[in-house]
Design a protein around this motif. Structure first.
Motif, short mmCIF file in Angstrom:
data_model
loop_
_atom_site.label_atom_id
_atom_site.label_comp_id
_atom_site.label_asym_id
_atom_site.label_seq_id
_atom_site.Cartn_x
_atom_site.Cartn_y
_atom_site.Cartn_z
N HIS A 32 -5.87 -9.43 -14.91
CA HIS A 32 -7.16 -8.87 -15.31
C HIS A 32 -8.27 -9.80 -14.87
CE1 HIS A 32 -10.46 -8.54 -18.35
NE2 HIS A 32 -10.32 -7.26 -18.03
N SER A 33 -9.35 -9.23 -14.37
CA SER A 33 -10.53 -9.97 -13.94
C SER A 33 -10.17 -10.92 -12.79
CB SER A 33 -11.17 -10.69 -15.13
OG SER A 33 -12.51 -11.05 -14.86
N LEU A 34 -10.38 -12.21 -12.94
CA LEU A 34 -9.97 -13.12 -11.85
C LEU A 34 -8.45 -13.13 -11.71
CD1 LEU A 34 -12.41 -16.16 -12.01
CD2 LEU A 34 -12.19 -14.45 -10.22
N GLY A 35 -7.73 -12.83 -12.78
CA GLY A 35 -6.28 -12.66 -12.68
C GLY A 35 -5.93 -11.47 -11.79
N GLY A 36 -6.73 -10.41 -11.86
CA GLY A 36 -6.56 -9.26 -10.98
C GLY A 36 -6.82 -9.62 -9.53
N THR A 37 -7.79 -10.49 -9.32
CA THR A 37 -8.07 -10.98 -7.98
C THR A 37 -6.89 -11.79 -7.48
OG1 THR A 37 -10.41 -11.14 -8.63
CG2 THR A 37 -9.78 -12.23 -6.58
N PHE A 38 -6.34 -12.64 -8.35
CA PHE A 38 -5.21 -13.49 -7.97
C PHE A 38 -3.97 -12.67 -7.64
CE2 PHE A 38 -1.32 -15.79 -8.95
CZ PHE A 38 -1.41 -16.80 -8.00
N VAL A 39 -3.66 -11.63 -8.43
CA VAL A 39 -2.45 -10.86 -8.14
C VAL A 39 -2.59 -10.11 -6.81
CG1 VAL A 39 -1.75 -10.71 -10.56
CG2 VAL A 39 -3.00 -8.81 -9.53
N THR A 40 -3.81 -9.71 -6.48
CA THR A 40 -4.05 -9.08 -5.17
C THR A 40 -3.79 -10.10 -4.08
OG1 THR A 40 -5.70 -7.61 -6.15
CG2 THR A 40 -5.71 -7.83 -3.75
N TYR A 41 -4.30 -11.30 -4.26
CA TYR A 41 -4.06 -12.38 -3.30
C TYR A 41 -2.56 -12.65 -3.15
CZ TYR A 41 -3.48 -17.12 -1.61
OH TYR A 41 -3.04 -18.21 -0.91
N ALA A 42 -1.84 -12.66 -4.26
CA ALA A 42 -0.40 -12.93 -4.23
C ALA A 42 0.34 -11.86 -3.43
CB ALA A 42 0.16 -12.99 -5.65
N SER A 45 -0.57 -12.32 0.28
CA SER A 45 -0.04 -13.57 0.83
C SER A 45 1.46 -13.52 1.05
CB SER A 45 -0.35 -14.74 -0.11
OG SER A 45 -1.72 -14.91 -0.22
N ASN A 46 2.15 -12.77 0.20
CA ASN A 46 3.60 -12.73 0.30
C ASN A 46 4.12 -11.37 -0.15
OD1 ASN A 46 6.31 -13.29 0.39
ND2 ASN A 46 6.08 -15.33 -0.43
N PRO A 47 3.97 -10.32 0.67
CA PRO A 47 4.41 -8.99 0.27
C PRO A 47 5.92 -8.86 0.12
CG PRO A 47 3.70 -9.00 2.56
CD PRO A 47 3.36 -10.34 1.99
N GLY A 48 6.66 -9.80 0.65
CA GLY A 48 8.10 -9.79 0.45
C GLY A 48 8.49 -10.28 -0.93
N LEU A 49 7.62 -11.04 -1.56
CA LEU A 49 7.90 -11.59 -2.89
C LEU A 49 7.43 -10.65 -4.00
CD1 LEU A 49 8.98 -13.97 -4.51
CD2 LEU A 49 6.74 -15.05 -4.29
N PHE A 50 6.24 -10.09 -3.84
CA PHE A 50 5.69 -9.17 -4.84
C PHE A 50 5.47 -7.82 -4.17
CE2 PHE A 50 4.34 -13.39 -6.21
CZ PHE A 50 4.92 -13.40 -7.46
N GLN A 51 6.12 -6.79 -4.69
CA GLN A 51 6.00 -5.46 -4.12
C GLN A 51 5.08 -4.56 -4.94
OE1 GLN A 51 9.33 -6.52 -5.14
NE2 GLN A 51 9.34 -7.74 -3.28
N CYS A 52 4.77 -4.96 -6.15
CA CYS A 52 3.95 -4.15 -7.05
C CYS A 52 2.97 -5.03 -7.80
CB CYS A 52 4.81 -3.42 -8.07
SG CYS A 52 6.14 -2.42 -7.38
N ILE A 53 1.72 -4.57 -7.86
CA ILE A 53 0.74 -5.30 -8.68
C ILE A 53 -0.06 -4.31 -9.51
CG2 ILE A 53 0.52 -7.26 -7.11
CD1 ILE A 53 -2.32 -6.09 -6.41
N LEU A 54 -0.49 -4.79 -10.65
CA LEU A 54 -1.45 -4.09 -11.49
C LEU A 54 -2.67 -5.01 -11.57
CD1 LEU A 54 0.85 -3.01 -14.48
CD2 LEU A 54 0.57 -1.91 -12.26
N SER A 55 -3.78 -4.54 -11.06
CA SER A 55 -5.00 -5.34 -11.01
C SER A 55 -6.10 -4.60 -11.76
CB SER A 55 -5.39 -5.57 -9.55
OG SER A 55 -6.56 -6.34 -9.46
N ASN A 59 -12.15 -9.06 -9.55
CA ASN A 59 -13.44 -9.53 -9.03
C ASN A 59 -13.30 -9.76 -7.53
OD1 ASN A 59 -15.77 -10.84 -8.35
ND2 ASN A 59 -15.52 -12.54 -9.76
N TYR A 60 -13.50 -8.72 -6.76
CA TYR A 60 -13.40 -8.85 -5.31
C TYR A 60 -14.71 -9.36 -4.69
CZ TYR A 60 -8.99 -6.28 -5.62
OH TYR A 60 -7.70 -5.89 -5.93
N MET A 61 -15.72 -9.61 -5.52
CA MET A 61 -16.95 -10.27 -5.05
C MET A 61 -16.70 -11.77 -4.87
SD MET A 61 -19.54 -8.15 -4.78
CE MET A 61 -20.89 -9.29 -4.80
N TYR A 62 -15.66 -12.26 -5.47
CA TYR A 62 -15.32 -13.68 -5.49
C TYR A 62 -15.35 -14.27 -4.09
CZ TYR A 62 -12.54 -17.87 -6.30
OH TYR A 62 -12.09 -19.16 -6.35
#
Length: 151
Positions: A32-42, A45-55, A59-62
Motif C-alpha cells: 500500500h502507498s510506497l509499499g505498492g510502489t515497491f511491489v511494482t518495482y519487485a 525487477s524480477n518477474p520470475g520471482l513474483f508473478q502476482c502483485i496487489l498494489s 505512488n508512481y509519482m515517486y
C-alpha cells in the motif's frame, strides 16, 4: 552502490516461508502507498520471482515518475513465459489519492498494452488514503482468487 532489498531478503525469506507453510507455486507480493510502489518495482525487477502483485494506492509519482518509465520499458520488453497478474486500486477525493491519480492512470494505459500482463483495476469509493488499504487488499485478494480459478 545501491543493493536492492530483493537481492538481500528473497534468498532467505522465500525458502523459509515455503519450508514452514503450505504455499502455492506463485509468489505474491502486496503493498500500500510506497509499499505498492515497491511491489511494482519487485515484479518488474524480477518477474520470475513474483508473478502476482496487489498494489493499493501506489505512488508512481515517486522519484520523478521513475516507475512510469520502468513500466513503459518493461511492457515493451517482457517476453517471459509467465503471465503476470497486477491488481491496482486507488481512492477518491483525498489530497494524496488525487495527487497519485494521474500517474496511476498513466500506468493503467501502459500496462494495458502488454498481452502477458493481466491487469485488474479498482477505483475505490474511499476518501482517505490511509483507509484504501483495507478494501483494496480485500478486493485485490478476491480478484486474485478469481484469476487463479480461471486458469
Amino acid at each position: 552502490m545501491w543493493i536492492s532489498p530483493l537481492n538481500f531478503y528473497c534468498p532467505e525469506i522465500i525458502p523459509f516461508i515455503k519450508s514452514r507453510y503450505n504455499t502455492g507455486s506463485r509468489n505474491i507480493l502486496v503493498g500500500h502507498s510506497l509499499g505498492g510502489t515497491f511491489v511494482t518495482y519487485a515484479l518488474l525487477s524480477n518477474p520470475g520471482l513474483f508473478q502476482c502483485i496487489l498494489s493499493v494506492s501506489p505512488n508512481y509519482m515517486y522519484s520523478k515518475k521513475m516507475m512510469i518509465d520502468k513500466l513503459s520499458e518493461f511492457t515493451k520488453e517482457y517476453k517471459g513465459n509467465n503471465q503476470l497478474y497486477m491488481y491496482l486500486a486507488s481512492g477518491k477525493k483525498d489530497k494524496i489519492e488525487e495527487s497519485f491519480k494521474p500517474t496511476t492512470e498513466e500506468a493503467i494505459k501502459i500496462l494495458s498494452t502488454c498481452p502477458r500482463i493481466v491487469l485488474n483495476y479498482d477505483s475505490l469509493n474511499i476518501e482517505k488514503h490511509s483507509h484504501t488499504i483495507f478494501e483494496g487488499y480485500y478486493r485485490g485478494l478476491l480478484g486474485l482468487k478469481n484469476y487463479i480459478n480461471k486458469e
